[in-house]
Design a protein around this motif. Structure first.
Motif, short mmCIF file in Angstrom:
data_model
loop_
_atom_site.label_atom_id
_atom_site.label_comp_id
_atom_site.label_asym_id
_atom_site.label_seq_id
_atom_site.Cartn_x
_atom_site.Cartn_y
_atom_site.Cartn_z
N GLU A 190 0.83 -1.21 0.00
CA GLU A 190 0.00 0.00 0.00
C GLU A 190 0.87 1.26 0.00
OE1 GLU A 190 -3.26 0.01 2.82
OE2 GLU A 190 -3.76 -2.09 2.41
N ALA A 191 1.91 1.25 0.82
CA ALA A 191 2.78 2.44 0.92
C ALA A 191 3.53 2.68 -0.39
CB ALA A 191 3.76 2.28 2.08
N LEU A 194 1.12 3.94 -3.16
CA LEU A 194 0.78 5.36 -2.98
C LEU A 194 1.97 6.23 -3.40
CD1 LEU A 194 -1.08 7.64 -2.01
CD2 LEU A 194 -0.11 7.31 0.29
N LEU A 200 6.77 9.34 -6.77
CA LEU A 200 8.05 8.92 -6.19
C LEU A 200 8.57 7.65 -6.85
CD1 LEU A 200 7.05 9.81 -2.59
CD2 LEU A 200 9.35 10.25 -3.44
N ALA A 292 -5.03 -0.23 -7.81
CA ALA A 292 -4.77 1.20 -7.99
C ALA A 292 -4.51 1.53 -9.45
CB ALA A 292 -3.58 1.62 -7.13
N ALA B 169 7.12 15.58 -1.82
CA ALA B 169 7.55 14.17 -1.90
C ALA B 169 8.05 13.67 -0.55
CB ALA B 169 8.63 14.01 -2.96
N LEU B 172 5.18 12.97 1.72
CA LEU B 172 4.48 11.74 1.38
C LEU B 172 5.22 10.52 1.92
CD1 LEU B 172 2.04 11.10 -1.14
CD2 LEU B 172 3.81 9.35 -1.07
N CYS B 176 3.85 7.75 4.58
CA CYS B 176 3.95 6.30 4.34
C CYS B 176 4.57 5.61 5.55
CB CYS B 176 4.79 6.01 3.09
SG CYS B 176 3.92 6.34 1.56
N VAL B 248 -2.75 10.54 4.93
CA VAL B 248 -2.48 9.37 4.08
C VAL B 248 -3.70 9.09 3.20
CG1 VAL B 248 -2.14 6.86 4.07
CG2 VAL B 248 -0.80 8.30 5.63
N GLU B 251 -4.24 11.64 0.48
CA GLU B 251 -3.35 11.39 -0.67
C GLU B 251 -3.84 10.19 -1.46
OE1 GLU B 251 -0.71 13.49 -1.54
OE2 GLU B 251 -1.62 14.67 0.08
N ALA B 252 -4.28 9.16 -0.74
CA ALA B 252 -4.77 7.95 -1.41
C ALA B 252 -5.97 8.28 -2.29
CB ALA B 252 -5.13 6.90 -0.37
N TYR B 255 -4.70 10.30 -5.42
CA TYR B 255 -4.01 9.49 -6.44
C TYR B 255 -4.76 8.20 -6.75
CZ TYR B 255 -0.29 12.84 -5.72
OH TYR B 255 0.43 14.01 -5.64
N THR B 256 -5.98 8.07 -6.24
CA THR B 256 -6.83 6.89 -6.51
C THR B 256 -6.11 5.59 -6.16
OG1 THR B 256 -7.40 8.18 -8.49
CG2 THR B 256 -8.64 6.16 -8.14
N VAL B 257 -5.78 5.46 -4.91
CA VAL B 257 -5.12 4.24 -4.41
C VAL B 257 -5.95 3.64 -3.27
CG1 VAL B 257 -3.04 3.28 -3.34
CG2 VAL B 257 -2.84 5.18 -4.97
N PRO B 258 -6.64 2.52 -3.50
CA PRO B 258 -7.32 1.87 -2.38
C PRO B 258 -6.28 1.41 -1.35
CG PRO B 258 -8.05 0.97 -4.49
CD PRO B 258 -6.84 1.80 -4.77
N MET B 259 -6.49 1.76 -0.09
CA MET B 259 -5.56 1.38 0.99
C MET B 259 -6.35 0.79 2.15
SD MET B 259 -2.75 4.53 1.00
CE MET B 259 -1.55 3.66 2.02
#
Lengths: 294, 294
Positions: A190-191, A194, A200, A292, B169, B172, B176, B248, B251-252, B255-259
């Motif tokens: 997950e980290a 993201l 990054l 993602a 950056a 972020l 994380c 977190v 940001e998820a 950036y469309t990140v399932p966490m």
């Protein structure tokens, strides 16, 4: 001293452990369902048996290291199973990752024959097994554990932690360990995902964390696979560890413990197995990247 | 060499870092909203300023370490904020855990004044800060980072990892890290709770894992609180780290990140904050025990 030891189950872990027992000077009789796996040990001086019963008939100590509950059950109670030929006073170190109840039930069957089963799960990959750097734990009859202790010393680092007289307890600890490894893998997935999607460099983030806060072999080795999204070589197949996570959830249901992290890891492992991906079990991390849109 | 340094924000982390800068021989001017926090530094030779603007007016390097985005914003752009008095060429090391965009926006404001903001998040608790064992990372203008580097060396171990020119950056990466710490805590909570409910000794399971597979300070220190179910002393309050997990998840979403892990940790932190528990942030682990009826 030198003992008559039987070793049953010659997968990557079993061969490495059996080799270390041979090197320590023990007399070894080995058995594996697919007999050819025994060849390298035969060359080192091991006797090869045709059945589990034949392998154990003169053994003072028996090791077993097989894939799952069904294989262990078959080894013990199947046709030519070891329970038929168990010598009085023999100690069976049951190393497989199985349900706590499987070892509990088999321990009772051993006791009825005047022998003992000690649950002896191990932590570490095949390379750690080969280097005699496993971490071992054990649970079962106290005298049997004492008899086992000096033999275990050639397999691992430190002495085997004793988790008491209930053989199932050691298996539960082993399951907790595999669950915690899975949690570390999912967390990195997950980290890193993201971080990557925010621009990054996935590799740099991996290197930073595993050189500082998470400066630990398990984060470094699994994290490398997750960072590279290349899940090779295969230490353990996803189906094997999915079985372990299923056992974790079985125990969680038995003892009424909600384990949200375990459910997530299990589902990601299920998808990886369903897709028949030929990857290390850490390959379930790919689900996070995939979900993602990577 | 000796520099004029301003240090703004004298919480547990800030005081420890400022003390190390003083010990290294730098000329320090300090500011804190609650002025009394500056007293120990004054005794060590620091000058105490009444406002952020006053603190920075002769500084070549400025550190800030405050609780959240609002506090950092106020410090920079509020009445008597540091942006009003920023010397040409000054470099502001922004150490707070804030949203990447907050440092991005503030960096632009600094540039407009002929100065620079470098995001410089730190990893480590107040005791690590006092021992100059923090891990530092940085992102921002390349020349500004070069100017900062020798000063950062007295605060941490190793050199500060450079995550490029986008100040966001580094934040972020910091987010994380806090997420991954939270995941380790939740994983231990689930494992220890299952072990305990199945009849094992929670403390023994903790000791085994943190002496072997998870032989790492973060598992040892947070795991102790989780094993004992006594979440003292308070390194960081639940509300502080809940803010980090909210960032977190922000940001998820960006950036469309399932966490899924991050959601679970955030919810457990939310309950801990809602219940007004006076505990370390690892106290969110208590939710797992509670949900299992312990």
């Amino acid at each position: 001293y030198r003992m008559n030891i039987a070793f049953l189950g010659l997968g990557n872990m079993g061969v490495a452990m059996a080799t270390n027992l041979l090197k320590a000077g023990h007399q070894l009789t080995v058995y594996n369902r697919t007999a050819s796996k025994a060849d390298p040990l035969k060359e080192l001086g091991a006797t090869v048996a045709a059945t589990p019963a034949e392998a154990v008939k003169d053994a003072g100590i028996i090791f077993s290291m097989v894939t799952d509950d069904a294989a262990l059950q078959e080894l013990c109670t199947g046709p030519d199973g070891l329970l038929q030929a168990l010598p009085q006073g023999a100690v069976h170190a049951s190393c497989s990752t199985v349900a706590p109840d499987t070892n509990r039930r088999l321990a009772e069957a051993h006791t009825r024959q005047g022998a003992h089963l000690v649950a002896t799960p191990v932590f570490g990959k095949p390379d750690a097994a080969a280097a005699a750097k496993l971490w071992l734990i054990m649970a079962g009859d106290d005298e049997a554990k004492q008899k086992l202790r000096p033999v275990l010393e050639v397999l691992g680092q430190g002495t085997a932690q004793d988790f008491g007289t209930d053989p199932g307890a050691a298996n539960l600890v082993k399951l907790c360990g595999n669950f915690m490894l899975g949690a570390a893998i999912e967390a990195m997935a997950e980290a890193f995902t993201l971080a990557q999607k925010s621009g990054l460099d996935r590799q740099q983030v991996y290197e930073f964390f595993t050189g500082t806060l998470f400066n630990l072999p398990i984060y470094q080795s699994y994290g490398k696979l997750v960072a590279e999204r290349h899940y090779q070589p295969i230490g353990a197949a996803p189906a094997i560890i999915r079985k372990d996570l299923r056992l974790v959830l079985d125990e969680a249901r038995t003892y009424t413990v909600p384990m949200p992290f375990a459910n997530i890891i299990f589902d990601n492992l299920s998808t990886t197995v369903a897709k028949k991906e030929d990857v290390d079990w850490a390959g379930f991390a790919e689900r996070v990247a995939e979900n993602a849109g990577l």
